[in-house]
Write an enzyme that holds these catalytic residues in place. Sequence first.
Site: not given
Ligand code: GLN
Length: 486
Positions: A78, A153, A177
């Site tokens: 990532k 994400s 995410s």
């Molecule tokens: N979807 C969540 C957010 O927007 C979690 C994101 C994540 O786990 N990095 O913060």
Amino acid sequence: MDLHTKTMTELSAGLERGDYTSVELTQSLLDRIAAHNDTLNALLTVTGEQAIAAAARADADRAAGKAGALNGLPIIHKDIFCTRDVRTTCGSKMLDNFISPYDATIVERLADAGAVVLGKANMDEFAMGSSNETSYFGPVNNPWDLERTPGGSSGGSAAAVAARFAPGATATDTGGSIRQPAALTGTVGIKPTYGRVSRYGMIAFASSLDQAGVITRSAEDAARLLGVMAGFDERDSTCIDEPVPDYVAALGDSVKGLKIGIVRQHFDEGLDADCGARVKDAIAVIESLGATAVEVDMPNIDYSVPTYYVVAPAECSSNLSRFDGVRFGHRAENAEDLFDLYCRSRGEGFGDEVKRRIMTGTYVLSAGYYDAYYLKAQQVRHLIADDFKKAFEKVDLIAGPTTPTPAFKLGDKVDDPITMYLNDIYTIGANLGGFPAMSVPCGFVNDLPVGLQLVGHHFDESALLRCAHAYQQATDWHIACPEDFA
Ligand code: GLN
């Protein structure tokens, strides 16, 4: 040779037998990426030359009898993990041209074990999002339906593994995410216990919630990768000095007698009926293997989304203050003075969602609002963690849905942050309490994958992996491949 269809475990055996070399394997996956990445936008950077060189080193190491645990196995990182010599964007214009002077601890550990990095995966900007649509470099398309999101994400990591670009990828999870994109792409995702894996060199979003983990196609592969990444690192003060069990060896243990908690609140309104049915079927399969399901109550779990959306923005507003146009990252041109430089560099470098979070975070931390919002959220966070701890007095792990629906259409929720935030309703609790959690493919709704979430007690990743592995031995949802990427 269809090498792309094989898991890491199978590939490792093939390399060991000499059926193919890592250079051949790496080249075949690079060819796939070249053919399909434009369709998916899953990778932001492809490191072809470095990958072939690393594969050649792995082959030489093997010939010399020095093969590490992941010798010659291709992976993707990532783009939140710092990599020396290869740009690290974090999905942001702010870091469009950023080259880190050092490798993240997990990048270093995986390389030392012999893994070969094919490239860096697209992601929501600074990991803020649930659909990969906040990426400065454009959304990722879901290999199961190109008009839909792969989740976020870690959407790039998940889409790349689902499309068989690589058998495994690193990812991060602050509120879901890893698990949410794994569910939406039919892959396996595990977020270990907070403190299990070093955050050194992982660009910070919300430091008390962020954890690194992996996306793979099998629980066995997840166990292999995680075993190499996990463990104490003195460069991260929140990394915990706790022995890492042999995750792969733990897979052999049976699930007989395992007590599985079913959270009553998880099956209330909000969950798509078909998704709920797939998840219940999966739990029945695990019961048929010898586990027992018990209902548990989590009276505070419904507060997890509002709690998270106070704590995470507060921490992000502090973490992202380092991007000031002075030390690294995007710098506005022709600034009139320092204030102008700060304002315009940040104004130009950050996207809308990141700005929204910084503003929310600054607000909840400001004098006069701190007690009403931030302090209150921290208190509720403890209540939620206590709900989990109480449940773990009765059960070994908790099982339920990963997401309320299968993958939604790109564009559907992007203008409605609250609806987008509700996507993480089942995943956020584990982050607030620092518990390990995992998503495993458990079927399809309208030809779109659905995930089963498993949450475990602190440092008990083994229970999750063992349960997921037993489930995958009994089912073949994880073998299904999106038609265009077979
Ligand atoms: N979807 C969540 C957010 O927007 C979690 C994101 C994540 O786990 N990095 O913060």
